[in-house]
Design an enzyme around this catalytic site. Structure first.
Site, mmCIF file in Angstrom:
data_model
loop_
_atom_site.group_PDB
_atom_site.id
_atom_site.type_symbol
_atom_site.label_atom_id
_atom_site.label_comp_id
_atom_site.label_asym_id
_atom_site.label_seq_id
_atom_site.Cartn_x
_atom_site.Cartn_y
_atom_site.Cartn_z
ATOM 1 N N LYS A 45 -17.020 10.673 34.006
ATOM 2 C CA LYS A 45 -15.957 11.539 33.590
ATOM 3 C C LYS A 45 -15.854 11.582 32.068
ATOM 4 O O LYS A 45 -15.358 12.544 31.496
ATOM 5 C CB LYS A 45 -14.612 11.043 34.137
ATOM 6 C CG LYS A 45 -14.522 10.965 35.628
ATOM 7 C CD LYS A 45 -13.169 10.378 36.039
ATOM 8 C CE LYS A 45 -13.160 10.101 37.520
ATOM 9 N NZ LYS A 45 -11.966 9.325 37.890
ATOM 10 N N GLY A 46 -16.311 10.536 31.423
ATOM 11 C CA GLY A 46 -16.095 10.365 29.989
ATOM 12 C C GLY A 46 -16.630 11.453 29.091
ATOM 13 O O GLY A 46 -16.108 11.684 28.012
ATOM 14 N N GLU A 101 -23.822 12.532 27.079
ATOM 15 C CA GLU A 101 -23.153 11.256 27.342
ATOM 16 C C GLU A 101 -22.078 11.018 26.285
ATOM 17 O O GLU A 101 -22.217 11.460 25.142
ATOM 18 C CB GLU A 101 -24.195 10.129 27.318
ATOM 19 C CG GLU A 101 -23.665 8.745 27.589
ATOM 20 C CD GLU A 101 -23.058 8.562 28.973
ATOM 21 O OE1 GLU A 101 -22.006 9.183 29.264
ATOM 22 O OE2 GLU A 101 -23.598 7.779 29.752
ATOM 23 N N ASP A 102 -21.032 10.308 26.671
ATOM 24 C CA ASP A 102 -19.967 10.016 25.719
ATOM 25 C C ASP A 102 -20.333 8.862 24.794
ATOM 26 O O ASP A 102 -20.110 8.931 23.593
ATOM 27 C CB ASP A 102 -18.628 9.746 26.427
ATOM 28 C CG ASP A 102 -18.684 8.655 27.486
ATOM 29 O OD1 ASP A 102 -19.779 8.120 27.762
ATOM 30 O OD2 ASP A 102 -17.624 8.335 28.062
ATOM 31 N N ASP A 105 -23.974 2.140 25.000
ATOM 32 C CA ASP A 105 -23.640 0.777 24.629
ATOM 33 C C ASP A 105 -24.846 -0.111 24.949
ATOM 34 O O ASP A 105 -25.785 -0.174 24.165
ATOM 35 C CB ASP A 105 -22.387 0.394 25.437
ATOM 36 C CG ASP A 105 -21.712 -0.866 24.960
ATOM 37 O OD1 ASP A 105 -22.407 -1.833 24.648
ATOM 38 O OD2 ASP A 105 -20.469 -0.891 24.924
ATOM 39 N N LYS A 133 -23.771 2.727 20.047
ATOM 40 C CA LYS A 133 -23.572 1.357 19.558
ATOM 41 C C LYS A 133 -24.902 0.626 19.679
ATOM 42 O O LYS A 133 -25.100 -0.159 20.617
ATOM 43 C CB LYS A 133 -22.539 0.617 20.410
ATOM 44 C CG LYS A 133 -21.129 1.045 20.276
ATOM 45 C CD LYS A 133 -20.270 0.007 21.003
ATOM 46 C CE LYS A 133 -18.986 0.549 21.507
ATOM 47 N NZ LYS A 133 -18.223 -0.458 22.265
ATOM 48 N N PHE A 154 -14.245 -1.640 20.972
ATOM 49 C CA PHE A 154 -13.913 -0.983 22.230
ATOM 50 C C PHE A 154 -13.090 0.247 21.893
ATOM 51 O O PHE A 154 -11.959 0.145 21.433
ATOM 52 C CB PHE A 154 -13.147 -1.913 23.173
ATOM 53 C CG PHE A 154 -13.146 -1.380 24.577
ATOM 54 C CD1 PHE A 154 -12.181 -0.482 24.993
ATOM 55 C CD2 PHE A 154 -14.136 -1.736 25.475
ATOM 56 C CE1 PHE A 154 -12.189 0.044 26.275
ATOM 57 C CE2 PHE A 154 -14.154 -1.221 26.762
ATOM 58 C CZ PHE A 154 -13.179 -0.324 27.158
ATOM 59 N N VAL A 155 -13.698 1.424 22.111
ATOM 60 C CA VAL A 155 -13.068 2.677 21.703
ATOM 61 C C VAL A 155 -12.599 3.500 22.902
ATOM 62 O O VAL A 155 -13.175 3.433 23.982
ATOM 63 C CB VAL A 155 -14.022 3.522 20.823
ATOM 64 C CG1 VAL A 155 -14.208 2.861 19.472
ATOM 65 C CG2 VAL A 155 -15.357 3.758 21.497
#
Length: 181
Positions: A45-46, A101-102, A105, A133, A154-155
């Site tokens: 969903k991001g 993609e959002d 990581d 990241k 952590f955003v």
């Protein structure tokens, strides 16, 4: 000045910074896909907010599709296992695919997803991410296009969540540690 949510430590990227960078990346993607019609895949969903803004900036003819995949659950660390909750409805064989993609990581989710999609014999698979990241990477995964490379915080906001909250913030902000620890 954007109003900062009480659970956000500080704003890392403003809505204005995000919009400007998306416009620039959309121009790069238009050059890449000139004369082609890519399938642009939103990872739910991001990525919905980023995806919507990105495709509206692109001039290239395109089609869209959606996937829901995860390697996080409700936690803050990747489990390393890819779960496909919603698959593509489009046959991508011989097509150019752009995964939106959002955030990348650990890289585990996208590494496995790219492998899965390449097995379906597309012409190409590229990844564009809002945030990267690289210092958190656990697998050899580099997106072809990155809007912002960020430090290991952590955003939330601009589609990114913590336990399904904060997605509607118009900026990317660093979540206070007290919220998730």
């Amino acid at each position: 000045m954007e109003e900062i949510h009480q659970d956000v430590e500080y704003v890392m990227l403003t809505a204005k910074q995000i919009a400007k960078r998306i416009k620039a990346v959309a121009k790069q993607l238009d050059k890449l896909y000139q004369g082609r019609k890519p399938v642009v895949v939103c990872i739910l969903k991001g990525s919905v907010v980023f995806f919507s803004d990105l495709i509206r900036q692109m001039k290239t003819p395109l089609t869209i599709d959606f996937m829901a995949v995860s390697s996080y659950g409700n936690g803050t660390k990747s489990t390393g296992e890819l779960t496909v909750k919603k698959d593509l409805s489009t046959d991508i064989q011989g097509r150019d695919v752009l995964i939106v993609e959002d955030i990348i990581d650990s890289g585990n989710t996208l590494y496995k997803l790219k492998k899965l999609l390449n097995a379906r014999l597309p012409n190409s698979v590229n990844i564009v991410t809002l945030l990267d990241k690289p210092e958190r990477r656990e697998v050899p995964m580099e997106p072809e296009y990155t809007c912002f490379t960020i430090e290991d915080e952590f955003v939330v906001g601009y589609g990114l969540d913590y336990a399904e909250e904060y997605r509607n913030l118009p900026y990317v902000g660093v979540l206070k540690r007290s919220v998730y620890e």
